[in-house]
Design a protein around this motif. Structure first.
Motif, PDB file in Angstrom:
ATOM      1  N   THR A 119      -1.678  -0.950  -3.984  1.00  0.00           N
ATOM      2  CA  THR A 119      -2.844  -0.120  -3.718  1.00  0.00           C
ATOM      3  C   THR A 119      -2.413   1.306  -3.424  1.00  0.00           C
ATOM      4  OG1 THR A 119      -4.011  -2.022  -2.774  1.00  0.00           O
ATOM      5  CG2 THR A 119      -4.896   0.159  -2.281  1.00  0.00           C
ATOM      6  N   VAL A 120      -2.998   2.249  -4.134  1.00  0.00           N
ATOM      7  CA  VAL A 120      -2.680   3.671  -3.961  1.00  0.00           C
ATOM      8  C   VAL A 120      -3.728   4.306  -3.047  1.00  0.00           C
ATOM      9  CG1 VAL A 120      -2.337   5.883  -5.127  1.00  0.00           C
ATOM     10  CG2 VAL A 120      -1.604   3.753  -6.235  1.00  0.00           C
ATOM     11  N   CYS A 121      -3.272   5.025  -2.032  1.00  0.00           N
ATOM     12  CA  CYS A 121      -4.160   5.617  -1.034  1.00  0.00           C
ATOM     13  C   CYS A 121      -3.882   7.114  -0.900  1.00  0.00           C
ATOM     14  CB  CYS A 121      -3.932   4.963   0.331  1.00  0.00           C
ATOM     15  SG  CYS A 121      -3.882   3.155   0.284  1.00  0.00           S
ATOM     16  N   THR A 122      -4.871   7.838  -0.417  1.00  0.00           N
ATOM     17  CA  THR A 122      -4.633   9.248  -0.142  1.00  0.00           C
ATOM     18  C   THR A 122      -3.705   9.394   1.049  1.00  0.00           C
ATOM     19  OG1 THR A 122      -6.676   9.262   1.165  1.00  0.00           O
ATOM     20  CG2 THR A 122      -6.807  10.119  -1.087  1.00  0.00           C
ATOM     21  N   GLY A 123      -2.874  10.412   0.976  1.00  0.00           N
ATOM     22  CA  GLY A 123      -1.940  10.691   2.059  1.00  0.00           C
ATOM     23  C   GLY A 123      -2.297  11.987   2.751  1.00  0.00           C
ATOM     24  N   ALA A 124      -1.322  12.914   2.827  1.00  0.00           N
ATOM     25  CA  ALA A 124      -1.573  14.164   3.544  1.00  0.00           C
ATOM     26  C   ALA A 124      -0.527  15.203   3.166  1.00  0.00           C
ATOM     27  CB  ALA A 124      -1.548  13.923   5.053  1.00  0.00           C
ATOM     28  N   LEU A 125      -0.836  16.445   3.488  1.00  0.00           N
ATOM     29  CA  LEU A 125       0.151  17.513   3.416  1.00  0.00           C
ATOM     30  C   LEU A 125       1.387  17.097   4.202  1.00  0.00           C
ATOM     31  CD1 LEU A 125       0.724  20.594   2.739  1.00  0.00           C
ATOM     32  CD2 LEU A 125      -0.163  21.058   5.042  1.00  0.00           C
ATOM     33  N   GLY A 136       4.569   8.767   8.126  1.00  0.00           N
ATOM     34  CA  GLY A 136       3.178   9.186   8.270  1.00  0.00           C
ATOM     35  C   GLY A 136       2.339   8.797   7.071  1.00  0.00           C
ATOM     36  N   ALA A 137       2.901   8.970   5.864  1.00  0.00           N
ATOM     37  CA  ALA A 137       2.184   8.569   4.652  1.00  0.00           C
ATOM     38  C   ALA A 137       1.970   7.061   4.621  1.00  0.00           C
ATOM     39  CB  ALA A 137       2.971   9.010   3.412  1.00  0.00           C
ATOM     40  N   ALA A 138       2.979   6.301   5.057  1.00  0.00           N
ATOM     41  CA  ALA A 138       2.859   4.844   5.097  1.00  0.00           C
ATOM     42  C   ALA A 138       1.819   4.408   6.136  1.00  0.00           C
ATOM     43  CB  ALA A 138       4.218   4.223   5.412  1.00  0.00           C
ATOM     44  N   ILE A 139       1.778   5.093   7.270  1.00  0.00           N
ATOM     45  CA  ILE A 139       0.781   4.791   8.304  1.00  0.00           C
ATOM     46  C   ILE A 139      -0.626   4.993   7.758  1.00  0.00           C
ATOM     47  CG2 ILE A 139      -0.210   5.690  10.454  1.00  0.00           C
ATOM     48  CD1 ILE A 139       2.680   6.108  11.432  1.00  0.00           C
ATOM     49  N   LEU A 140      -0.835   6.094   7.034  1.00  0.00           N
ATOM     50  CA  LEU A 140      -2.154   6.360   6.441  1.00  0.00           C
ATOM     51  C   LEU A 140      -2.528   5.277   5.435  1.00  0.00           C
ATOM     52  CD1 LEU A 140      -1.839  10.217   6.030  1.00  0.00           C
ATOM     53  CD2 LEU A 140      -3.483   9.028   7.491  1.00  0.00           C
ATOM     54  N   ALA A 141      -1.539   4.817   4.663  1.00  0.00           N
ATOM     55  CA  ALA A 141      -1.800   3.747   3.696  1.00  0.00           C
ATOM     56  C   ALA A 141      -2.147   2.447   4.404  1.00  0.00           C
ATOM     57  CB  ALA A 141      -0.589   3.556   2.788  1.00  0.00           C
ATOM     58  N   GLY A 161      -5.924   8.781   4.069  1.00  0.00           N
ATOM     59  CA  GLY A 161      -5.963   7.372   4.432  1.00  0.00           C
ATOM     60  C   GLY A 161      -7.158   6.639   3.873  1.00  0.00           C
ATOM     61  N   GLU A 162      -7.521   6.948   2.619  1.00  0.00           N
ATOM     62  CA  GLU A 162      -8.579   6.213   1.927  1.00  0.00           C
ATOM     63  C   GLU A 162      -8.004   5.563   0.678  1.00  0.00           C
ATOM     64  OE1 GLU A 162     -12.630   7.440   1.413  1.00  0.00           O
ATOM     65  OE2 GLU A 162     -12.273   9.276   2.572  1.00  0.00           O
ATOM     66  N   VAL A 163      -8.529   4.385   0.338  1.00  0.00           N
ATOM     67  CA  VAL A 163      -8.090   3.682  -0.872  1.00  0.00           C
ATOM     68  C   VAL A 163      -8.669   4.375  -2.102  1.00  0.00           C
ATOM     69  CG1 VAL A 163      -8.283   1.541  -2.193  1.00  0.00           C
ATOM     70  CG2 VAL A 163      -7.808   1.454   0.269  1.00  0.00           C
ATOM     71  N   ILE A 164      -7.801   4.656  -3.072  1.00  0.00           N
ATOM     72  CA  ILE A 164      -8.259   5.212  -4.347  1.00  0.00           C
ATOM     73  C   ILE A 164      -8.342   4.118  -5.403  1.00  0.00           C
ATOM     74  CG2 ILE A 164      -7.787   6.875  -6.186  1.00  0.00           C
ATOM     75  CD1 ILE A 164      -8.730   8.049  -3.489  1.00  0.00           C
ATOM     76  N   GLY A 165      -7.388   3.213  -5.419  1.00  0.00           N
ATOM     77  CA  GLY A 165      -7.450   2.111  -6.375  1.00  0.00           C
ATOM     78  C   GLY A 165      -6.102   1.442  -6.570  1.00  0.00           C
ATOM     79  N   ALA A 210       0.858  -1.177   0.000  1.00  0.00           N
ATOM     80  CA  ALA A 210       0.000   0.000   0.000  1.00  0.00           C
ATOM     81  C   ALA A 210       0.895   1.229   0.000  1.00  0.00           C
ATOM     82  CB  ALA A 210      -0.920   0.010   1.219  1.00  0.00           C
ATOM     83  N   LEU A 211       0.532   2.217  -0.790  1.00  0.00           N
ATOM     84  CA  LEU A 211       1.353   3.420  -0.947  1.00  0.00           C
ATOM     85  C   LEU A 211       0.550   4.655  -0.560  1.00  0.00           C
ATOM     86  CD1 LEU A 211       3.742   4.349  -3.833  1.00  0.00           C
ATOM     87  CD2 LEU A 211       1.902   5.939  -3.237  1.00  0.00           C
ATOM     88  N   GLY A 212       1.158   5.503   0.266  1.00  0.00           N
ATOM     89  CA  GLY A 212       0.575   6.789   0.626  1.00  0.00           C
ATOM     90  C   GLY A 212       1.555   7.900   0.311  1.00  0.00           C
ATOM     91  N   ILE A 213       1.043   9.123   0.201  1.00  0.00           N
ATOM     92  CA  ILE A 213       1.862  10.247  -0.252  1.00  0.00           C
ATOM     93  C   ILE A 213       1.872  11.370   0.780  1.00  0.00           C
ATOM     94  CG2 ILE A 213       2.143  12.022  -2.034  1.00  0.00           C
ATOM     95  CD1 ILE A 213       0.717  10.095  -3.978  1.00  0.00           C
ATOM     96  N   SER A 214       3.066  11.856   1.078  1.00  0.00           N
ATOM     97  CA  SER A 214       3.267  13.090   1.827  1.00  0.00           C
ATOM     98  C   SER A 214       3.652  14.151   0.808  1.00  0.00           C
ATOM     99  CB  SER A 214       4.386  12.908   2.859  1.00  0.00           C
ATOM    100  OG  SER A 214       4.875  14.148   3.306  1.00  0.00           O
ATOM    101  N   ALA A 215       2.875  15.227   0.726  1.00  0.00           N
ATOM    102  CA  ALA A 215       3.036  16.142  -0.403  1.00  0.00           C
ATOM    103  C   ALA A 215       3.272  17.580   0.026  1.00  0.00           C
ATOM    104  CB  ALA A 215       1.792  16.087  -1.293  1.00  0.00           C
ATOM    105  N   GLN A 216       4.142  18.255  -0.710  1.00  0.00           N
ATOM    106  CA  GLN A 216       4.260  19.703  -0.574  1.00  0.00           C
ATOM    107  C   GLN A 216       2.935  20.342  -0.967  1.00  0.00           C
ATOM    108  OE1 GLN A 216       6.283  21.601  -4.163  1.00  0.00           O
ATOM    109  NE2 GLN A 216       7.121  19.535  -4.337  1.00  0.00           N
ATOM    110  N   GLY A 217       2.563  21.408  -0.295  1.00  0.00           N
ATOM    111  CA  GLY A 217       1.304  22.074  -0.607  1.00  0.00           C
ATOM    112  C   GLY A 217       1.443  23.105  -1.705  1.00  0.00           C
TER     113      GLY A 217
END
Length: 505
Positions: A234-240, A444-449, A213-217, A74-81
């Motif tokens: 599985t790609v998931c939403t992450g966070a700022l 943090g992104a991995a935890i959300l995933a 932390g929601e599954v997108i697909g 599972a993959l989550g993203i920490s992103a610059q705003g």
């Protein structure tokens, strides 16, 4: 095997980290890139540069730790705003992304202020004022200066949205990232219709908003082949990034507070309800936990110690090159020899202006109170103490809003120094903890995933499983009065010099 990838997309580097479900870091890869600055106030990046960095990072991850086709990832993203992409109906980017720090849209920000007012901006979006860096200002700039790009744009995407689309073919964003766009209503959790109407855009041109932390697909077959990743990823939403970093440090509920000293000093304080600063100094962001918020600010002060190192520590830097010791560690050892309060030497670390809660773009760096008895080590310690005063200034501002901080989690390069951690704890008179993971945003992104795919029942369980405290620093009561006096002097200097700042170049 169940694995988690935390993808941290930063301003000048992308970092991919591979974790197991206990939070152990199995592999990490950092890929740097250079920004495009064609003229003053313009900061851009090509979308393919970010994507190529991701490809290289995945390749290096696999060299460090094998990833098999049957691994459940599972993959989550920490992103610059605030970095904005413009995409046509065929899914092609129409121009370089306008990076968050781009300030070309000053006139457009002024137009938004005049139309909506900063007070309205704060109440609707949580941002204290309209600024050139916000995506709404950038869209208006493109509409006015590049109308052909504006007309062809089918989707306006932030950087996490772009990566989700490239991996899944689906459009999605999440609240912690879109809340600083100034076209999203932070209370109603929907796109701000009046703003969209003013910009001349439709809500269909923006991705649907999910919680963190929601599954997108699943990753598409084409993207899996291109990236060399398993088809069942599985790609998931992450966070700022700052929200992800807070979660990676275990800071996910009210009463906790995280501070990150890297190039900037950033703070994050989760709150269980929307709390608006009556003084309109502290912006309100949506958090990575559903229906919760965070007070998040940053200032440029974090780069001050690096500036000092580069200008005044040639011996330490040469020793680092020779492998003797880290330059910052040597600076910390020297600072430790100086008494608390630096024997009256106080610094204002505003080498590039000051942000919330004391906003003054013209603020400058200042040393006050040095005498014949002061040495280079005193100046080193005063830099560290000045950043501690900013942390306390933020905590006091939160207190004025009814938000009490009981514990500090420290992240970033500054957290590596026990001396600096003690200084911050003593100044604030609050216990300070560091965590074992050095990749808090990626974690943090991995935890959300992990939470998204059901490895953990909820975020709290995920944090308990994947975040471990490394060290706890208790405040030294003997230094309390010294730092109270130093903090009072710091605040007096900032206020008393405001007139001088206005007259400075």
């Amino acid at each position: 095997m169940k694995l988690l990838i935390g993808l941290d997309i930063g301003t000048t580097a992308l970092k991919a980290a591979l974790f197991d479900t206990a939070g152990k870091l199995l592999a990490v890869s950092t890929q740097e890139y250079s920004l495009i600055t064609p003229q003053v106030n313009y900061v851009e990046e090509a979308g393919e540069v970010y994507w190529s960095a991701f490809q290289e990072a995945v390749k290096e991850l696999k060299e460090i730790h094998p990833i098999h086709e049957d691994d459940e990832i599972a993959l989550g993203i920490s992103a610059q705003g605030e970095t904005l992409f413009f995409m046509d109906k065929e899914g092609r980017l129409l121009k370089n992304a306008i990076v968050w720090m781009d300030n070309r849209a000053a006139e457009e920000a002024k137009m938004l202020k005049e139309t909506f007012t900063d007070e309205r901006c704060f109440q609707v979006t949580g941002q204290v004022s309209f600024e050139p860096c916000w995506p709404a200002s950038k869209i208006l700039w493109v509409k006015r200066h590049e109308p052909e790009i504006f007309e062809k744009t089918d989707k306006f995407l932030l950087i996490e949205d772009y990566f989700i689309y490239r991996m899944t073919g689906k459009f999605a964003t999440e609240g912690s990232l879109v809340c600083s766009s100034t076209y999203w209503d932070i209370i109603q959790k929907c796109y701000w219709k009046e703003m969209l109407d003013y910009l001349g855009v439709r809500k269909e041109q923006f991705p649907p908003v999910y919680e963190s932390g929601e599954v997108i697909g699943k990753i598409t077959k084409e993207a899996a082949q291109e990236m060399g990743l398993p088809k069942n990823l599985t790609v998931c939403t992450g966070a700022l990034d700052q929200a992800a970093g807070a979660i990676g440090a275990g800071n996910c509920e009210e009463g906790m507070f995280s501070e990150t000293i890297g190039a900037a000093l950033a703070i994050c304080a989760p709150v269980s309800r929307p709390v608006f600063d009556p003084n309109r100094r502290m912006p309100l962001h949506y958090f990575a936990v559903p229906d919760t918020y965070m007070i998040h600010t940053f200032t440029n002060g974090g780069m001050t110690l690096r500036w000092f190192r580069d200008r005044f520590c040639p011996i330490e830097m040469e020793a680092q090159k020779l492998g003797v010791d880290d330059a910052y560690n040597m600076i910390s050892k020297e600072a430790a020899k100086v008494p608390a309060g630096s024997e009256g030497l106080v610094m204002l670390p505003h080498l590039a202006g000051s942000n919330a809660p004391d906003v003054n773009a013209k603020a400058k760096g200042v040393w006050f109170g040095f005498t014949l008895q002061h040495t280079r080590a005193h100046f080193m310690r005063s830099v560290m103490e000045s950043l501690g005063y900013i942390v306390k200034r933020n905590i006091d501002s939160l207190g004025d809003m009814g938000i009490q901080v009981k514990e500090i989690r420290s992240l970033g390069g500054g957290s590596k120094s026990p001396v600096w951690n003690q200084i911050k704890s003593d100044i604030c008179q609050i216990p300070l903890e560091t965590v074992t993971s050095v990749e808090a945003a990626s974690l943090g992104a991995a935890i959300l995933a992990g939470k998204a795919v059901g490895i953990f029942g909820n975020l709290k369980e995920a944090v308990e499983n994947m975040v471990a405290v490394k060290e706890r620093t208790e405040p030294n009561l003997d230094n309390q009065k010294i730092y109270e006096e130093g903090y009072e002097r710091y605040q007096e200097l900032f206020q008393d010099l405001s007139g001088c700042f206005e007259k400075s170049i």
